[in-house]
Design an enzyme around this catalytic site. Structure first.
Site, short mmCIF file in Angstrom:
data_model
loop_
_atom_site.label_atom_id
_atom_site.label_comp_id
_atom_site.label_asym_id
_atom_site.label_seq_id
_atom_site.Cartn_x
_atom_site.Cartn_y
_atom_site.Cartn_z
N ALA A 52 0.79 -1.18 0.05
CA ALA A 52 0.10 -0.02 0.02
C ALA A 52 0.69 1.31 -0.05
CB ALA A 52 -1.03 -0.19 1.31
N ALA A 247 -16.73 10.24 -3.54
CA ALA A 247 -15.81 10.58 -2.08
C ALA A 247 -16.03 11.65 -1.66
CB ALA A 247 -14.25 10.44 -2.52
N ASP A 273 -4.94 2.98 -2.65
CA ASP A 273 -3.82 3.78 -2.60
C ASP A 273 -3.61 4.71 -3.50
OD1 ASP A 273 -3.22 1.52 -0.73
OD2 ASP A 273 -2.48 0.41 -2.18
#
Length: 345
Positions: A52, A247, A273
């Protein structure tokens, strides 16, 4: 409450006149079927790297941000492969140390696995790895001491007691700006992760969390991004990702929401990520929040459209066109694997 767009801008302090990001965590060699077959029926396996924090570092470098990766690798062929791959991605790896006693971690990924109802199954072989031996002493690395922003994830504290102390130390005391991606991975936890991950998120400056993982960690009563903000009021910036829908970024009491791009998904692993790297890039450039969120979505789309964790970004001009697009054009854009981003017919 939604504040005026120009009010939703914040840039962390620079170090030595520039913004640098140090990403700390484990990266493994990943094995996966190249034809998207189930792992137990595949005749051959492809190799890539998976981590990540190094994913974030490589995408930051793709965006022109000075990115560093801090970790530990085994003195083996897998470790050398990981180091070469991340370095070739334009990331400073001078703070990656080799451990002659412990191996590099491995994972095996099975896309479209029947046991996961067609989802992706990941099997980890990382216990006792070189990275799991990291501890608070890592914070003494020059790459961290001279960085303007540190990036950690909720994976690292699950690797070992010393890794847990590393992340706790990074989020306490005097430090630069810290970004924390909750990144809940049940397979790596031997205990309930909910209390610790909430405490760590509350101690960070910038936090990323998926609405679904927040519900899994802290309860199904968290139905909306605003519910997560009520649970995590302390971070200066909280970004709540709602899958393929949108988002939402919270700046104090203010908030902004941007729909996700429509993407022909090849593999979902690594998209979170990539989103974090895109959003952080916008923050470090001093962009208004809607552009930070769009940059997160654009970068995530690059990861979603490839079988590995890291895909190529569009050309800079193409990214800028998407950042400036009207809401209608943005919402009509469809991202297809192997093709340029464009508006849906």
């Amino acid at each position: 409450m939604t504040a005026p767009e120009q009010d939703l801008t914040w840039r962390p302090p620079a170090r030595d006149g520039r913004h640098t990001v140090a990403c700390v965590g484990e990266t493994m060699v990943s094995f996966f079927p190249p034809d998207e077959a189930a792992l137990d029926t595949a005749d051959t396996l492809a190799l890539d790297t998976a981590g990540a924090e190094s994913n974030v570092a490589m995408y930051l470098a793709d965006h022109g941000i000075d990115a560093r990766w801090v970790s530990r690798l085994g003195d083996d062929a897998f470790g050398r492969r990981v180091l070469r791959r991340v370095s070739e991605g334009g990331v400073d790896v001078s703070a990656v140390r080799t451990d002659s006693r412990r191996p590099t971690g491995l994972l095996f990924k099975s896309p479209k696995d029947p046991a996961r109802n067609g989802g992706t199954r990941v099997s980890y072989y990382r216990k006792g790895s070189a990275a799991s031996a990291m501890g608070p002493y890592v914070l003494d690395e020059a790459a961290l001491r001279t960085a303007s922003l540190w990036h950690f994830t909720g994976i690292t504290p699950a690797l070992s007691p010393t890794c847990r102390r590393l992340v706790e130390a990074a989020l306490g005391g005097e430090r630069p700006t810290v970004s924390f991606d909750v990144n809940y991975r049940p397979a790596v936890w031997q205990e309930s992760a909910a209390p610790l991950l909430r405490a760590l998120a509350q101690s960070a400056d910038i936090v990323f969390v998926g609405l679904d993982e927040a519900q899994e960690l802290w309860g199904s009563a968290l139905r909306e991004p605003g519910d997560v903000r009520s649970l995590l009021p302390s971070p200066r910036i909280l970004v709540v990702k709602d899958g393929a829908r949108s988002a939402t970024a919270f700046f104090g009491d203010a908030q902004a929401r941007v729909p996700a791009l429509a993407v022909d998904v090849v593999e979902p692993v690594g998209a979170g990520d990539a989103f974090a790297a895109g959003f952080l890039t916008g923050i470090l450039r001093g962009e208004p929040v809607h552009r930070c969120l769009r940059l997160g979505h654009i970068t995530a789309a690059s990861a979603l459209s490839v079988p590995g964790d890291h895909g190529p970004l569009p050309a800079a001009g193409e990214i800028e066109d998407l950042l400036k697009a009207s809401e209608q054009d943005w919402c009509s854009t469809r991202w297809a694997a192997g093709s340029r981003a464009g508006c849906a017919a």
